[in-house]
Design an enzyme around this catalytic site. Structure first.
Site, PDB file in Angstrom:
ATOM      1  N   HIS A 161      -3.070   7.217   3.739  1.00 27.69           N
ATOM      2  CA  HIS A 161      -3.563   5.943   3.231  1.00 27.69           C
ATOM      3  C   HIS A 161      -4.950   5.672   3.824  1.00 27.69           C
ATOM      4  O   HIS A 161      -5.163   5.810   5.037  1.00 27.69           O
ATOM      5  CB  HIS A 161      -2.578   4.838   3.621  1.00 27.69           C
ATOM      6  CG  HIS A 161      -2.973   3.491   3.141  1.00 27.69           C
ATOM      7  ND1 HIS A 161      -3.485   3.274   1.881  1.00 27.69           N
ATOM      8  CD2 HIS A 161      -2.945   2.275   3.753  1.00 27.69           C
ATOM      9  CE1 HIS A 161      -3.748   1.985   1.740  1.00 27.69           C
ATOM     10  NE2 HIS A 161      -3.437   1.359   2.858  1.00 27.69           N
ATOM     11  N   CYS A 204       0.815  -1.227   0.000  1.00 24.55           N
ATOM     12  CA  CYS A 204       0.000   0.000   0.000  1.00 24.55           C
ATOM     13  C   CYS A 204       0.842   1.269   0.000  1.00 24.55           C
ATOM     14  O   CYS A 204       0.323   2.363  -0.239  1.00 24.55           O
ATOM     15  CB  CYS A 204      -0.925   0.000   1.205  1.00 24.55           C
ATOM     16  SG  CYS A 204      -1.998  -1.433   1.255  1.00 24.55           S
ATOM     17  N   ASN A 208     -10.123   0.311   1.180  1.00 25.05           N
ATOM     18  CA  ASN A 208      -8.670   0.351   1.016  1.00 25.05           C
ATOM     19  C   ASN A 208      -8.310  -0.213  -0.364  1.00 25.05           C
ATOM     20  O   ASN A 208      -8.448  -1.415  -0.591  1.00 25.05           O
ATOM     21  CB  ASN A 208      -8.038  -0.488   2.144  1.00 25.05           C
ATOM     22  CG  ASN A 208      -6.528  -0.565   2.061  1.00 25.05           C
ATOM     23  OD1 ASN A 208      -5.928  -0.159   1.059  1.00 25.05           O
ATOM     24  ND2 ASN A 208      -5.915  -1.115   3.088  1.00 25.05           N
TER      25      ASN A 208
HETATM   26  N1  COA Z   1     -18.301  -8.211  10.637  1.00 25.19           N
HETATM   27  C1  COA Z   1     -18.678  -8.571  11.892  1.00 25.19           C
HETATM   28  N2  COA Z   1     -17.820  -9.001  12.815  1.00 25.19           N
HETATM   29  C2  COA Z   1     -16.516  -9.071  12.473  1.00 25.19           C
HETATM   30  C3  COA Z   1     -16.063  -8.714  11.196  1.00 25.19           C
HETATM   31  C4  COA Z   1     -17.011  -8.271  10.264  1.00 25.19           C
HETATM   32  N3  COA Z   1     -16.683  -7.900   9.009  1.00 25.19           N
HETATM   33  N4  COA Z   1     -14.721  -8.895  11.149  1.00 25.19           N
HETATM   34  C5  COA Z   1     -14.346  -9.343  12.359  1.00 25.19           C
HETATM   35  N5  COA Z   1     -15.434  -9.461  13.160  1.00 25.19           N
HETATM   36  C6  COA Z   1     -15.488  -9.905  14.552  1.00 25.19           C
HETATM   37  C7  COA Z   1     -14.316 -10.777  14.929  1.00 25.19           C
HETATM   38  O1  COA Z   1     -14.561 -12.120  14.551  1.00 25.19           O
HETATM   39  C8  COA Z   1     -14.281 -10.578  16.426  1.00 25.19           C
HETATM   40  O2  COA Z   1     -15.268 -11.408  17.012  1.00 25.19           O
HETATM   41  P1  COA Z   1     -14.984 -12.194  18.387  1.00 25.19           P
HETATM   42  O3  COA Z   1     -14.717 -11.120  19.396  1.00 25.19           O
HETATM   43  O4  COA Z   1     -16.245 -12.949  18.580  1.00 25.19           O
HETATM   44  O5  COA Z   1     -13.779 -13.045  18.111  1.00 25.19           O
HETATM   45  C9  COA Z   1     -14.736  -9.137  16.628  1.00 25.19           C
HETATM   46  O6  COA Z   1     -15.399  -8.761  15.403  1.00 25.19           O
HETATM   47  C10 COA Z   1     -13.600  -8.161  16.886  1.00 25.19           C
HETATM   48  O7  COA Z   1     -12.578  -8.421  15.945  1.00 25.19           O
HETATM   49  P2  COA Z   1     -11.226  -7.603  15.945  1.00 25.19           P
HETATM   50  O8  COA Z   1     -10.326  -8.163  14.902  1.00 25.19           O
HETATM   51  O9  COA Z   1     -10.728  -7.537  17.369  1.00 25.19           O
HETATM   52  O10 COA Z   1     -11.759  -6.161  15.525  1.00 25.19           O
HETATM   53  P3  COA Z   1     -10.980  -4.820  15.416  1.00 25.19           P
HETATM   54  O11 COA Z   1     -11.633  -3.783  16.201  1.00 25.19           O
HETATM   55  O12 COA Z   1      -9.499  -4.994  15.600  1.00 25.19           O
HETATM   56  O13 COA Z   1     -11.224  -4.447  13.894  1.00 25.19           O
HETATM   57  C11 COA Z   1     -10.066  -4.442  11.789  1.00 25.19           C
HETATM   58  C12 COA Z   1     -10.722  -5.294  12.884  1.00 25.19           C
HETATM   59  C13 COA Z   1      -9.529  -5.377  10.719  1.00 25.19           C
HETATM   60  C14 COA Z   1     -11.115  -3.530  11.192  1.00 25.19           C
HETATM   61  C15 COA Z   1      -8.916  -3.591  12.425  1.00 25.19           C
HETATM   62  O14 COA Z   1      -8.096  -4.412  13.226  1.00 25.19           O
HETATM   63  C16 COA Z   1      -8.080  -2.925  11.369  1.00 25.19           C
HETATM   64  O15 COA Z   1      -8.534  -2.067  10.646  1.00 25.19           O
HETATM   65  N6  COA Z   1      -6.785  -3.279  11.296  1.00 25.19           N
HETATM   66  C17 COA Z   1      -5.916  -2.715  10.287  1.00 25.19           C
HETATM   67  C18 COA Z   1      -6.192  -3.394   8.963  1.00 25.19           C
HETATM   68  C19 COA Z   1      -5.523  -2.707   7.793  1.00 25.19           C
HETATM   69  O16 COA Z   1      -5.432  -1.518   7.758  1.00 25.19           O
HETATM   70  N7  COA Z   1      -5.071  -3.509   6.840  1.00 25.19           N
HETATM   71  C20 COA Z   1      -4.461  -3.037   5.625  1.00 25.19           C
HETATM   72  C21 COA Z   1      -3.147  -2.427   5.877  1.00 25.19           C
HETATM   73  S1  COA Z   1      -2.507  -1.737   4.426  1.00 25.19           S
END
Ligand code: COA
Length: 315
Positions: free
Chosen positions: A242, A108, A272
């Site tokens: 980004h 990215c 993204n």
């Molecule tokens: N819909 C509903 N629930 C979801 C879900 C979705 N699309 N995706 C994950 N969950 C659930 C998980 O299974 C988890 O459930 P559990 O508690 O029963 O296990 C819960 O939501 C929390 O998941 P978690 O991963 O802790 O959420 P988060 O607040 O960290 O958000 C992201 C997840 C991916 C949105 C966040 O971590 C993020 O944005 N990270 C950076 C990703 C990124 O930028 N990537 C590209 C880099 S270039």
């Protein structure tokens, strides 16, 4: 160098969060609250190279430069349907350019890396006019039954034409290897001699680790680029970051202690789109007429690797 023209091109298929919730255990509310994304553009019958060429042509027109005046093309891309030839060469032919070209894969953060390369070639006296095209289809990398990844991404292409000038004030790049945090495997053709196990694994992501890395790396990179160019955070007119997650953008904004209106976003309706995020956002702001001559703009991006980078420039 200076950015003299911008362009972008998007697939026509818009996929909303409600559409995703028809086949995934997710909801509009979860996706919007955790990421800020409401909808994204997703490739259907388009070819990525066509979107890339369209974005390039728009940027050339905006810059008032002909394809034959280009000295170099840099294409940032993670995946597309071709393994070879490189996308930059396909773009070169499609727009009628004859100059050398190169593909880079800095995930990215590709746009910032491409600007650094263009500036270095310019400083070495090797080029005058450079086309950067970021073209990405991350929706083809994710498993569409994995709600943790597929809801985050969208596709598209963004381009910028760089011409002689001293408007790029500083570019700072960094890398810290963390291959188990954000990765994808693909299998290659078998041979009679391959004895190792190989797997085709769609994009895997340790979301919270990526989140923390993103905020830390972007805050550091931007601070280094500002210090290097002797520009205060408060003197920057726009921060184009980004567009991975609105919460990451908000955290960087809080770190820099700058008002929200300096941080234009489009994550809401793009998601993204990997390295295309930065040039697509730049193009949208440019076409809205937001920038005036002399405006100070900081850009920053981070991605798999991990790699990251930031730049400070004057419009
Ligand atoms: N819909 C509903 N629930 C979801 C879900 C979705 N699309 N995706 C994950 N969950 C659930 C998980 O299974 C988890 O459930 P559990 O508690 O029963 O296990 C819960 O939501 C929390 O998941 P978690 O991963 O802790 O959420 P988060 O607040 O960290 O958000 C992201 C997840 C991916 C949105 C966040 O971590 C993020 O944005 N990270 C950076 C990703 C990124 O930028 N990537 C590209 C880099 S270039």
């Amino acid at each position: 160098m200076k950015i003299s023209g911008t362009g972008s091109a998007l697939p026509k298929q818009v996929v909303t969060n409600d559409m995703l919730s028809q086949f995934l255990d997710t909801s509009d509310e979860w996706i919007k609250t955790r990421t800020g994304v409401s909808s994204r553009f997703v490739i259907s019958d388009e070819k990525l190279e066509d979107l890339a060429a369209e974005a390039a042509e728009k940027a050339l027109k905006d810059a008032g430069i002909k394809a034959e005046d280009l000295d170099f093309i840099i294409c940032s891309n993670v995946v597309n349907e071709y393994i070879t030839p490189q996308l930059s060469c396909i773009i070169q032919g499609a727009i009628g350019a004859t100059c050398p070209c190169i593909d880079i894969n800095c995930a990215c953060a590709g746009f910032i890396h491409a600007v650094e390369m263009a500036e270095a070639f310019y400083q070495a006296g090797k080029v005058r006019n450079v086309l950067i095209v970021c073209a990405e289809e991350p929706t083809r990398m994710t498993d569409w039954s994995d709600r943790r990844t597929c809801v985050l991404f969208g596709d598209g292409a963004g381009a910028a034409v760089l011409t002689p000038g001293d408007n790029i004030k500083s570019v700072k790049l960094s890398a810290s290897s963390a291959t188990e945090k954000l990765w994808q495997y693909r299998t290659l053709q078998p041979t009679p001699y391959i004895t190792k196990d190989e797997m085709d694994v769609p994009l895997q992501m340790m979301g919270q680790d990526v989140f923390k890395f993103a905020v830390t790396a972007a805050s550091k990179d931007i601070t280094r680029a500002l210090n290097d160019s002797q520009i205060a955070a408060s003197d920057v007119d726009y921060y184009l970051l980004h567009q991975a997650n609105i919460r990451i953008i908000n955290a960087i904004q809080n770190y820099l202690e700058q008002p929200a209106d300096k941080f234009p976003t489009n994550v809401e309706n793009h998601g993204n789109s990997s390295s295309s995020c930065c040039p697509i956002l730049l193009d949208e702001c440019n076409r809205k007429g937001m920038f005036k001559k002399g405006d100070k703009i900081a850009m920053s991006a981070f991605g798999a690797g991990f790699v990251s980078g930031a730049l400070v420039m004057e419009w």
